[in-house]
Write a protein that holds these residues in place. Sequence first.
Motif, PDB file in Angstrom:
ATOM      1  N   ALA A  53       0.826  -1.211   0.000  1.00  0.00           N
ATOM      2  CA  ALA A  53       0.000   0.000   0.000  1.00  0.00           C
ATOM      3  C   ALA A  53       0.861   1.261   0.000  1.00  0.00           C
ATOM      4  O   ALA A  53       0.582   2.227  -0.726  1.00  0.00           O
ATOM      5  CB  ALA A  53      -0.926  -0.014   1.221  1.00  0.00           C
ATOM      6  N   GLY A  54       1.924   1.251   0.802  1.00  0.00           N
ATOM      7  CA  GLY A  54       2.787   2.422   0.870  1.00  0.00           C
ATOM      8  C   GLY A  54       3.504   2.692  -0.440  1.00  0.00           C
ATOM      9  O   GLY A  54       3.568   3.840  -0.899  1.00  0.00           O
ATOM     10  N   MET A  55       4.057   1.640  -1.057  1.00  0.00           N
ATOM     11  CA  MET A  55       4.769   1.823  -2.314  1.00  0.00           C
ATOM     12  C   MET A  55       3.817   2.168  -3.458  1.00  0.00           C
ATOM     13  O   MET A  55       4.203   2.866  -4.391  1.00  0.00           O
ATOM     14  CB  MET A  55       5.571   0.568  -2.656  1.00  0.00           C
ATOM     15  CG  MET A  55       6.802   0.370  -1.801  1.00  0.00           C
ATOM     16  SD  MET A  55       7.889   1.822  -1.794  1.00  0.00           S
ATOM     17  CE  MET A  55       8.237   2.021  -3.534  1.00  0.00           C
ATOM     18  N   THR A  56       2.572   1.690  -3.374  1.00  0.00           N
ATOM     19  CA  THR A  56       1.584   2.080  -4.376  1.00  0.00           C
ATOM     20  C   THR A  56       1.324   3.578  -4.304  1.00  0.00           C
ATOM     21  O   THR A  56       1.259   4.273  -5.328  1.00  0.00           O
ATOM     22  CB  THR A  56       0.270   1.311  -4.164  1.00  0.00           C
ATOM     23  OG1 THR A  56       0.510  -0.098  -4.294  1.00  0.00           O
ATOM     24  CG2 THR A  56      -0.774   1.739  -5.185  1.00  0.00           C
ATOM     25  N   PHE A  57       1.212   4.087  -3.079  1.00  0.00           N
ATOM     26  CA  PHE A  57       1.021   5.533  -2.897  1.00  0.00           C
ATOM     27  C   PHE A  57       2.227   6.308  -3.424  1.00  0.00           C
ATOM     28  O   PHE A  57       2.077   7.329  -4.104  1.00  0.00           O
ATOM     29  CB  PHE A  57       0.793   5.841  -1.412  1.00  0.00           C
ATOM     30  CG  PHE A  57       0.737   7.311  -1.111  1.00  0.00           C
ATOM     31  CD1 PHE A  57      -0.405   8.054  -1.376  1.00  0.00           C
ATOM     32  CD2 PHE A  57       1.838   7.962  -0.564  1.00  0.00           C
ATOM     33  CE1 PHE A  57      -0.453   9.417  -1.110  1.00  0.00           C
ATOM     34  CE2 PHE A  57       1.800   9.326  -0.298  1.00  0.00           C
ATOM     35  CZ  PHE A  57       0.648  10.043  -0.570  1.00  0.00           C
ATOM     36  N   VAL A  58       3.445   5.819  -3.110  1.00  0.00           N
ATOM     37  CA  VAL A  58       4.662   6.488  -3.575  1.00  0.00           C
ATOM     38  C   VAL A  58       4.731   6.487  -5.102  1.00  0.00           C
ATOM     39  O   VAL A  58       5.082   7.493  -5.725  1.00  0.00           O
ATOM     40  CB  VAL A  58       5.912   5.814  -2.980  1.00  0.00           C
ATOM     41  CG1 VAL A  58       7.182   6.358  -3.623  1.00  0.00           C
ATOM     42  CG2 VAL A  58       5.962   6.028  -1.476  1.00  0.00           C
ATOM     43  N   SER A  59       4.384   5.357  -5.724  1.00  0.00           N
ATOM     44  CA  SER A  59       4.432   5.266  -7.185  1.00  0.00           C
ATOM     45  C   SER A  59       3.434   6.201  -7.833  1.00  0.00           C
ATOM     46  O   SER A  59       3.741   6.858  -8.838  1.00  0.00           O
ATOM     47  CB  SER A  59       4.169   3.820  -7.615  1.00  0.00           C
ATOM     48  OG  SER A  59       5.137   2.941  -7.097  1.00  0.00           O
ATOM     49  N   ILE A  60       2.235   6.282  -7.265  1.00  0.00           N
ATOM     50  CA  ILE A  60       1.217   7.178  -7.818  1.00  0.00           C
ATOM     51  C   ILE A  60       1.656   8.630  -7.648  1.00  0.00           C
ATOM     52  O   ILE A  60       1.513   9.458  -8.564  1.00  0.00           O
ATOM     53  CB  ILE A  60      -0.135   6.933  -7.142  1.00  0.00           C
ATOM     54  CG1 ILE A  60      -0.655   5.534  -7.503  1.00  0.00           C
ATOM     55  CG2 ILE A  60      -1.153   7.993  -7.557  1.00  0.00           C
ATOM     56  CD1 ILE A  60      -1.926   5.149  -6.777  1.00  0.00           C
ATOM     57  N   ALA A  61       2.216   8.956  -6.470  1.00  0.00           N
ATOM     58  CA  ALA A  61       2.693  10.321  -6.242  1.00  0.00           C
ATOM     59  C   ALA A  61       3.826  10.664  -7.195  1.00  0.00           C
ATOM     60  O   ALA A  61       3.904  11.784  -7.710  1.00  0.00           O
ATOM     61  CB  ALA A  61       3.150  10.470  -4.793  1.00  0.00           C
ATOM     62  N   ASN A  62       4.722   9.698  -7.434  1.00  0.00           N
ATOM     63  CA  ASN A  62       5.826   9.932  -8.358  1.00  0.00           C
ATOM     64  C   ASN A  62       5.339  10.186  -9.774  1.00  0.00           C
ATOM     65  O   ASN A  62       5.908  11.004 -10.507  1.00  0.00           O
ATOM     66  CB  ASN A  62       6.767   8.731  -8.347  1.00  0.00           C
ATOM     67  CG  ASN A  62       7.899   8.878  -9.341  1.00  0.00           C
ATOM     68  OD1 ASN A  62       8.829   9.645  -9.123  1.00  0.00           O
ATOM     69  ND2 ASN A  62       7.813   8.152 -10.445  1.00  0.00           N
ATOM     70  N   SER A  63       4.271   9.486 -10.166  1.00  0.00           N
ATOM     71  CA  SER A  63       3.715   9.680 -11.503  1.00  0.00           C
ATOM     72  C   SER A  63       2.951  10.992 -11.607  1.00  0.00           C
ATOM     73  O   SER A  63       2.779  11.526 -12.700  1.00  0.00           O
ATOM     74  CB  SER A  63       2.781   8.511 -11.855  1.00  0.00           C
ATOM     75  OG  SER A  63       3.463   7.281 -11.777  1.00  0.00           O
ATOM     76  N   GLY A 100       8.792   4.896 -12.932  1.00  0.00           N
ATOM     77  CA  GLY A 100       7.351   4.881 -13.151  1.00  0.00           C
ATOM     78  C   GLY A 100       6.791   3.537 -13.526  1.00  0.00           C
ATOM     79  O   GLY A 100       5.589   3.412 -13.772  1.00  0.00           O
ATOM     80  N   GLY A 101       7.627   2.487 -13.567  1.00  0.00           N
ATOM     81  CA  GLY A 101       7.142   1.185 -14.006  1.00  0.00           C
ATOM     82  C   GLY A 101       6.829   0.217 -12.896  1.00  0.00           C
ATOM     83  O   GLY A 101       6.515  -0.947 -13.157  1.00  0.00           O
ATOM     84  N   ALA A 102       6.906   0.675 -11.627  1.00  0.00           N
ATOM     85  CA  ALA A 102       6.696  -0.241 -10.504  1.00  0.00           C
ATOM     86  C   ALA A 102       5.276  -0.806 -10.505  1.00  0.00           C
ATOM     87  O   ALA A 102       5.076  -2.024 -10.342  1.00  0.00           O
ATOM     88  CB  ALA A 102       6.998   0.464  -9.186  1.00  0.00           C
ATOM     89  N   LEU A 103       4.280   0.051 -10.680  1.00  0.00           N
ATOM     90  CA  LEU A 103       2.889  -0.414 -10.641  1.00  0.00           C
ATOM     91  C   LEU A 103       2.583  -1.347 -11.810  1.00  0.00           C
ATOM     92  O   LEU A 103       1.902  -2.364 -11.640  1.00  0.00           O
ATOM     93  CB  LEU A 103       1.930   0.779 -10.653  1.00  0.00           C
ATOM     94  CG  LEU A 103       1.796   1.568  -9.349  1.00  0.00           C
ATOM     95  CD1 LEU A 103       0.839   2.723  -9.531  1.00  0.00           C
ATOM     96  CD2 LEU A 103       1.326   0.662  -8.221  1.00  0.00           C
TER      97      LEU A 103
END
Length: 329
Positions: A133-143, A204-207
Amino acid sequence: MFFIALTVTFALYRMLPFGPVEMVKVRLMKQLLEQGQSPSAAQMQTINSMVKTYTGIDPSVPWYVSYYEYLKNIVLYQDFGRSIFKNKPVFDILFRAMPWSVFISIYGLALGTTVSLLFGAVMAYNEGSKFDAGMTFVSIANSTVPYYVVAILTLIVFSFNLGWFPSGGRMNPSTTPGLNVPFIVGVVKHAALPVFSAFIASFGGALAFRGNCIREMGEGYIRVARLRGISQGRIAIRYVGRNALLPVYTNIMMGIASVFGSSIILETIFNYPAMGMVTFNALMNRDYPLIMGSFIFFTIITLLGILVADLTYGIIDPRVKGGKERETY
């Protein structure tokens, strides 16, 4: 595609308002008027010859002849014309600036892609956890947050406030270029913030990789592999990771072009004199030969990235074979 790009640059070259021919003519005639001279017929011929030297365009010949000369000079002689403001061959300027852009862009892309794939895999194997959940938030914020905002913030914090890294340049001017520790340390310190910003731009490719891994882990062949007693590490790397990488592999190679494109803004922010900053200064000065040369260089890099992706896709996916090896059904 390369010849189409050359054709587009040629058309833009001649169609831009107040284009290169007019720009050079006005500049040269202004110099004569400042000297109190009125341009004679002989001087106008000299001006036309200088226009051809700077822009590669001869105003006295038809456009199709100029087009042929334009292609011949670029393809056979790597002659992109002469910079109007630097008064140097465009190819020499870009060739000297290119390695520095490659340095910060490739390292940023490699770090960003590697870290995003690793985090995507770990997120998939810990689906639903707090880490996921935390990394999903970070990935979305980064995008969501533009990379140049991150670049400005890092410059303010780590350069202006803390003073850990220099705010501009690409090397320490007090060191001697070469394979010596002071010079290398200076190059690394000057490149640290641009590389970090390029890293953010390519993270940007983590998700996407997470979704591919989750989909692959639900396939039947993964369950069969577990029943056969294959270790989890081998399943993760040889089965899940390799197949999850296929849909994003071409996008990763295409990311080379986006990273080089973003370098125009990054290098301007960090005052890092490489391809991006050369292009930006050419735009500001209306240095049309240098602008078009930069456009061709970026096009070549994009096409090379796509070509490398096509040639190496068979290594990632053994099912991809040459035409003579395919079966016809």
